[in-house]
Motif scaffolding. Structure first.
Motif, PDB file in Angstrom:
ATOM      1  N   VAL A 152       0.868  -1.178   0.000  1.00  0.00           N
ATOM      2  CA  VAL A 152       0.000   0.000   0.000  1.00  0.00           C
ATOM      3  C   VAL A 152       0.910   1.235   0.000  1.00  0.00           C
ATOM      4  N   THR A 153       1.507   1.497  -1.162  1.00  0.00           N
ATOM      5  CA  THR A 153       2.492   2.567  -1.285  1.00  0.00           C
ATOM      6  C   THR A 153       2.428   3.125  -2.708  1.00  0.00           C
ATOM      7  N   ASN A 180      -4.153  -3.922   3.232  1.00  0.00           N
ATOM      8  CA  ASN A 180      -3.598  -3.693   4.572  1.00  0.00           C
ATOM      9  C   ASN A 180      -2.109  -3.391   4.524  1.00  0.00           C
ATOM     10  N   GLY A 187       6.683   0.976   1.113  1.00  0.00           N
ATOM     11  CA  GLY A 187       7.071   2.311   1.548  1.00  0.00           C
ATOM     12  C   GLY A 187       7.768   2.184   2.893  1.00  0.00           C
ATOM     13  N   GLY A 204       4.997   1.048   5.484  1.00  0.00           N
ATOM     14  CA  GLY A 204       4.590  -0.357   5.463  1.00  0.00           C
ATOM     15  C   GLY A 204       5.720  -1.320   5.791  1.00  0.00           C
ATOM     16  N   PHE A 257       6.287  -2.617   9.349  1.00  0.00           N
ATOM     17  CA  PHE A 257       5.270  -3.481   9.973  1.00  0.00           C
ATOM     18  C   PHE A 257       5.800  -4.913  10.159  1.00  0.00           C
ATOM     19  N   ASP A 294      10.141   7.948   1.699  1.00  0.00           N
ATOM     20  CA  ASP A 294       9.820   9.379   1.575  1.00  0.00           C
ATOM     21  C   ASP A 294       9.656  10.023   2.947  1.00  0.00           C
ATOM     22  N   ALA A 336       7.594   9.458   5.229  1.00  0.00           N
ATOM     23  CA  ALA A 336       6.203   9.772   5.580  1.00  0.00           C
ATOM     24  C   ALA A 336       5.271   8.604   5.265  1.00  0.00           C
ATOM     25  N   PHE A 337       4.126   8.606   5.952  1.00  0.00           N
ATOM     26  CA  PHE A 337       2.977   7.880   5.453  1.00  0.00           C
ATOM     27  C   PHE A 337       2.500   8.746   4.282  1.00  0.00           C
ATOM     28  N   ASN A 383       0.996   8.624   1.502  1.00  0.00           N
ATOM     29  CA  ASN A 383      -0.345   8.671   0.949  1.00  0.00           C
ATOM     30  C   ASN A 383      -1.277   9.507   1.822  1.00  0.00           C
ATOM     31  N   VAL A 384      -1.144   9.314   3.128  1.00  0.00           N
ATOM     32  CA  VAL A 384      -1.969  10.055   4.078  1.00  0.00           C
ATOM     33  C   VAL A 384      -1.551  11.539   4.046  1.00  0.00           C
TER      34      VAL A 384
HETATM   35  C1  LIG Z   1      -3.434  -1.873   8.202  1.00  0.00           C
HETATM   36  C2  LIG Z   1      -3.500  -0.494   7.627  1.00  0.00           C
HETATM   37  N1  LIG Z   1      -3.348   0.575   8.418  1.00  0.00           N
HETATM   38  C3  LIG Z   1      -3.447   1.823   7.889  1.00  0.00           C
HETATM   39  C4  LIG Z   1      -3.695   2.007   6.559  1.00  0.00           C
HETATM   40  C5  LIG Z   1      -3.859   3.419   6.011  1.00  0.00           C
HETATM   41  N2  LIG Z   1      -2.775   3.781   5.115  1.00  0.00           N
HETATM   42  C6  LIG Z   1      -2.866   3.642   3.773  1.00  0.00           C
HETATM   43  S1  LIG Z   1      -1.512   4.150   2.958  1.00  0.00           S
HETATM   44  C7  LIG Z   1      -0.750   4.598   4.402  1.00  0.00           C
HETATM   45  C8  LIG Z   1       0.618   5.205   4.392  1.00  0.00           C
HETATM   46  C9  LIG Z   1       1.622   4.369   3.684  1.00  0.00           C
HETATM   47  O1  LIG Z   1       2.911   4.864   3.932  1.00  0.00           O
HETATM   48  P1  LIG Z   1       4.159   4.223   3.235  1.00  0.00           P
HETATM   49  O2  LIG Z   1       4.146   2.754   3.446  1.00  0.00           O
HETATM   50  O3  LIG Z   1       5.380   4.937   3.651  1.00  0.00           O
HETATM   51  O4  LIG Z   1       3.852   4.440   1.697  1.00  0.00           O
HETATM   52  P2  LIG Z   1       3.872   5.864   0.899  1.00  0.00           P
HETATM   53  O5  LIG Z   1       2.441   6.284   0.728  1.00  0.00           O
HETATM   54  O6  LIG Z   1       4.652   6.837   1.712  1.00  0.00           O
HETATM   55  O7  LIG Z   1       4.495   5.521  -0.412  1.00  0.00           O
HETATM   56  C10 LIG Z   1      -1.578   4.355   5.501  1.00  0.00           C
HETATM   57  C11 LIG Z   1      -1.225   4.634   6.903  1.00  0.00           C
HETATM   58  C12 LIG Z   1      -3.846   0.842   5.768  1.00  0.00           C
HETATM   59  N3  LIG Z   1      -4.094   0.879   4.450  1.00  0.00           N
HETATM   60  N4  LIG Z   1      -3.732  -0.385   6.322  1.00  0.00           N
END
Ligand SMILES: Cc1ncc(C[n+]2csc(CCOP(=O)(O)OP(=O)(O)O)c2C)c(N)n1
Ligand SMILES: [Mg+2]
Length: 556
Positions: free
Chosen positions: A388-389, A415, A440, A443, A446, A468, A470-471, A473-474
């Protein structure tokens, strides 16, 4: 007693004295299981002793967190298409594994969980035993369609067989067996030959096949939508697509069913256009969530559903035709019914439309640069494990995928953090091909503790962390939609290279797509342990306009 003596069952069907643990392990082996992904504890000691005694017939791969054990089993199941097993202690062990079990459920993945329990006589009494959790059986029953408790050694083989049959019958999915701490070690005479139950025969509704074939033959603009349930029907989907000159839309779980080099193979944005034009849609092993809930339906569109789950086709709206069962044989019947069919090629039209869409998608140039580097180095049958990145979102739209089961994406759970451990399981189960995990910085941490598992079991997984800080996407959503009020989206990170090296893994940093290519070349050659590649990245352009797209037909 030596391992070999114990693991060799006596000939014939003679009854031998076995513990519940031994009977369970013998039953797993009878079902072709060669690995249990696991994290031990006192509740399951007798099961682990039985695994020890089974010797080379079954390996135990222990992880550093229960979510890791369950994700490894999930990754192995997705990469092989075959059932996989994990085992953890009750209460916290079960809950630690629950996000992976939920994902296995959402992805219809055959993952069998063996979960410990407090002593049999104490279950349900709330006495505060170690790892006790209220109504564990009730919690489990919500997480999997098949669950049961093994209450005696003589029940073990039969319940394992039922669990395997349940995982393969109708809609596939996870199954869970519980067993109390004092039951795993209890012994009784049991049959040395664990039963393997036959699967119920599949009958194909010939009237429905004729109806579907007639509609598809008459369709002016047919569209096939492939989901995860089409992964084992790739040959048939390709043949139908060719016969009907029907584009095949796949987004997450259906990618790789039709080779991306075929101009009829499309992903989301072009798929939505085609959905808007279609008069017949053939959904194969897919919930059709995007079509139904985002893009809309109307009277002009006839939907044909092929699904293993008899309840699935009517969930959103009644389809014109529902074909229930495994996609492969059903599509084979459809192909036979359409044998004389011939249509002019849509190649030129589709190539032009693909090129036009690609120009719009070029907005995601930073992501495309990295994806091109990955595709250039990952062999055709190498496995890409999504996260999820930003690179993952773009990969779902843009990464060319050539073969089934080579693009593992978490489906509707999406997730965060599933990736690294899931990819480890995929690489463990498919040592013959390189597996690439992307994540990312959010993720990755985790399940990055499972770098220790990769070292301990010499799993040669390559992982890229796009950092990056950061989270991202958020953070981008907060910038764009919440007046730049940034909250809980910036991250303090370790030095990822030194972090991976501290486990003993190979690690390097790549600052550009070119450097990433070179790093991947080195990583894929290494077959004796894990590699981590950190790629520092700036914020990336949003992919969401290509994913959450407005309605193209019907009324709100
Ligand atoms: C279990 C879970 N918790 C929270 C989220 C919400 N969420 C989606 S994307 C994201 C941030 C991802 O950050 P990163 O892995 O650094 O990827 P980036 O967007 O920075 O490339 C979050 C917290 C989710 N999708 N799944
Ligand atoms: Mg990030």
């Amino acid at each position: 007693m030596s391992k070999a003596q114990h693991s060799k069952p006596p000939p014939g069907d003679a009854a031998v004295r076995m513990t519940t643990g031994e009977a369970t392990v013998a039953a797993l082996i009878a079902h072709g299981i060669d690995t249990v992904y696991a994290l031990p504890g006192v509740h399951n000691d007798s099961l682990f002793d039985a695994l020890f005694k089974a010797g080379d017939h079954i390996r135990t791969v222990h992880t550093r967190h229960e979510q890791g054990a369950a994700y490894l089993a999930l990754g192995a199941a997705l990469a092989t298409g075959k059932p996989q097993v994990y085992s953890v202690v009750p209460g916290p062990g079960l809950l630690n594994s629950a996000a992976a079990l939920l994902t296995a459920y959402g992805m219809n993945a055959p993952v069998l969980a063996l979960i410990g329990q407090i002593s049999q006589s104490a279950i349900g009494r709330g006495l505060g035993h170690l790892h006790e959790i209220r109504d564990q059986a009730g919690i489990i029953a919500r997480l999997a369609d098949f669950s049961a408790r093994i209450d005696a050694p003589t029940q073990a083989a039969g319940l394992v067989a039922q669990a395997f049959r349940a995982m393969a019958t109708g809609r596939p999915g996870p199954a869970v067996l519980e067993c109390a701490i004092d039951v795993w070690g209890r012994s009784a005479p049991a049959s040395a030959n664990a039963p393997v139950l036959p699967l119920p025969p599949q009958s194909i509704d010939e009237d429905a096949i004729r109806d579907a074939a007639k509609r598809l033959a008459a369709a002016k603009r047919p569209l096939i939508v492939a989901g995860g349930g089409a992964q084992d029907a790739a040959t048939e989907v390709a043949e139908l697509s060719r016969l009907l000159q029907a584009p095949v839309l796949a987004y997450r779980r259906g990618r790789g069913v039709l080779d991306s080099r075929d101009p009829l193979s499309v992903t989301l944005p072009l798929g939505r256009e085609l959905w808007g034009e279609a008069d017949v849609v053939l959904g194969v092993g897919t919930r059709l969530l995007y079509g139904y809930t985002h893009w809309g339906i109307d009277e002009e569109l006839a939907v044909i559903r092929v699904d293993a789950d008899p309840d699935e086709p009517e969930r959103f709206a009644r389809p014109a035709v529902a074909l229930i069962g495994d996609a492969g044989p059903i599509l084979r019947h459809l192909i036979d019914a359409l044998a004389a069919h011939h249509r002019p090629s849509r190649r030129a039209e589709m190539e032009e439309r693909q090129a036009k869409m690609r120009r719009r998608l070029d907005k995601l140039a930073p992501q495309i640069g990295f994806l091109d580097a990955i595709r250039a180095e990952l062999p055709e049958d190498g496995i890409f494990v999504d996260e999820v990145t930003q690179i993952g979102f773009a990969a779902r739209l843009l990464l060319p995928v050539y073969k089934p089961r080579t693009f593992l994406s978490p489906g509707y759970q999406d997730n965060l953090g599933w990736g690294y451990a899931t990819a480890l399981g995929a690489q463990h189960a498919r040592p013959d091909v390189p597996v690439l995990s992307i994540a990312g910085d959010g993720g990755f941490l985790f399940t990055s503790n499972e770098l220790a598992t990769a070292m301990r079991h010499r799993i040669p997984l390559t992982a890229i962390v796009f950092n990056d800080g950061a989270f991202g996407n958020v953070r981008r959503t907060q910038e764009e939609q919440y007046g730049n009020r940034l909250i809980a989206s910036d991250l303090a990170n370790p030095d990822f290279v030194r972090y991976a090296e501290s486990f003993g893994a190979e690690a390097e940093r790549a600052d550009s797509p070119q450097q990433l290519r070179a790093a991947l070349q080195r990583a894929f050659k290494r077959r004796d342990g894990p590699t981590l590649i950190e790629v520092p990245v700036p914020p990336m352009p949003s992919p969401w306009e290509f994913i959450h797209m407005p309605r193209v037909r019907g009324v709100e």
